[in-house]
Scaffold this active site. Structure first.
Site, PDB file in Angstrom:
ATOM      1  N   ARG A  93      46.034  54.767  50.367  1.00  0.00           N
ATOM      2  CA  ARG A  93      47.128  54.639  50.838  1.00  0.00           C
ATOM      3  C   ARG A  93      48.130  53.934  49.768  1.00  0.00           C
ATOM      4  O   ARG A  93      49.323  53.784  50.069  1.00  0.00           O
ATOM      5  CB  ARG A  93      47.290  53.832  52.239  1.00  0.00           C
ATOM      6  CG  ARG A  93      46.721  54.639  53.310  1.00  0.00           C
ATOM      7  CD  ARG A  93      47.072  53.963  54.524  1.00  0.00           C
ATOM      8  NE  ARG A  93      46.109  54.294  55.494  1.00  0.00           N
ATOM      9  CZ  ARG A  93      46.212  54.223  56.788  1.00  0.00           C
ATOM     10  NH1 ARG A  93      47.201  53.821  57.304  1.00  0.00           N
ATOM     11  NH2 ARG A  93      45.169  54.754  57.742  1.00  0.00           N
ATOM     12  N   GLU A 118      38.192  40.869  36.065  1.00  0.00           N
ATOM     13  CA  GLU A 118      36.860  41.282  35.681  1.00  0.00           C
ATOM     14  C   GLU A 118      36.599  42.181  37.202  1.00  0.00           C
ATOM     15  O   GLU A 118      37.016  41.930  38.342  1.00  0.00           O
ATOM     16  CB  GLU A 118      35.956  40.370  35.778  1.00  0.00           C
ATOM     17  CG  GLU A 118      35.850  39.649  34.425  1.00  0.00           C
ATOM     18  CD  GLU A 118      34.951  38.621  34.250  1.00  0.00           C
ATOM     19  OE1 GLU A 118      34.417  38.096  33.017  1.00  0.00           O
ATOM     20  OE2 GLU A 118      34.237  37.984  35.321  1.00  0.00           O
ATOM     21  N   TYR A 129      42.525  50.444  37.698  1.00  0.00           N
ATOM     22  CA  TYR A 129      43.104  49.560  36.601  1.00  0.00           C
ATOM     23  C   TYR A 129      43.053  50.252  35.390  1.00  0.00           C
ATOM     24  O   TYR A 129      44.317  49.904  34.742  1.00  0.00           O
ATOM     25  CB  TYR A 129      41.887  48.396  36.665  1.00  0.00           C
ATOM     26  CG  TYR A 129      41.635  47.662  37.721  1.00  0.00           C
ATOM     27  CD1 TYR A 129      42.594  47.038  38.609  1.00  0.00           C
ATOM     28  CD2 TYR A 129      40.315  47.442  38.209  1.00  0.00           C
ATOM     29  CE1 TYR A 129      42.695  46.317  39.698  1.00  0.00           C
ATOM     30  CE2 TYR A 129      40.205  46.484  39.457  1.00  0.00           C
ATOM     31  CZ  TYR A 129      41.180  46.113  39.797  1.00  0.00           C
ATOM     32  OH  TYR A 129      41.139  45.281  41.095  1.00  0.00           O
TER      33      TYR A 129
END
Length: 161
Positions: A93, A118, A129
């Site tokens: 979402r 990390e 990411y």
């Protein structure tokens, strides 16, 4: 309101503290499969919260339900995303991205020029990411140790902001 009716428009990010640890631990235990060894303990979270430069953000719906959180710290001109988790019932979402974007904005506002994190190799969050501009800068072999004895590499990701 049921969970499927909730939208990210109702979601608010707010600074968290030690009074939010029950919610943090509940979400972390639901979000991180214990076979990978990624979750922190309550004492680890409680111990880092009072340290200089550490902040906790809570993603909460208007009705009080906590959907996710991020834990981060700033040191000099760098910032590190220590933890980010979204309750499985609220995934997909944009909540994780909202928390990540807030981390990046907060780091920039606090004078950071580089951010780090990390993540376990194979964690689906790697996609988020990477799409946010993080690049692989290192690997810690067998960093995570799961409950059933498995060992998993940690990927160190970084980007400039």
């Amino acid at each position: 309101m049921n969970a499927t009716a909730a939208s990210s428009a109702e979601l608010q990010l707010a600074a968290g503290g030690s009074s939010d640890l029950d919610s943090v631990i509940e979400i972390m235990n639901a979000a991180f499969d214990d076979r990978f060894g990624e979750a922190w303990t309550r004492s680890q979270c409680a111990g880092i919260l009072p340290m200089p430069g550490v902040s906790l953000m809570i993603a909460r719906f208007g009705d009080g339900r906590v959907a996710g959180f991020s834990l981060q710290r700033g040191i000099s001109d760098e910032a590190e995303l220590l933890l980010l988790a979204v309750s499985p019932e609220f995934r997909r979402r944009g909540i994780g991205k909202m928390l990540l974007d807030h981390f990046l904005s907060q780091a920039r506002d606090n004078g950071a020029s580089r951010v780090h994190l990390e993540v376990r190799e194979g964690n689906p969050a790697v996609i988020m990411y990477r799409s946010a501009g993080f690049a692989l800068v290192g690997r810690r072999r067998k960093y995570y140790r799961g409950r059933f004895g498995g060992e998993f590499d940690a990927l160190t990701l970084s980007r400039q902001i």
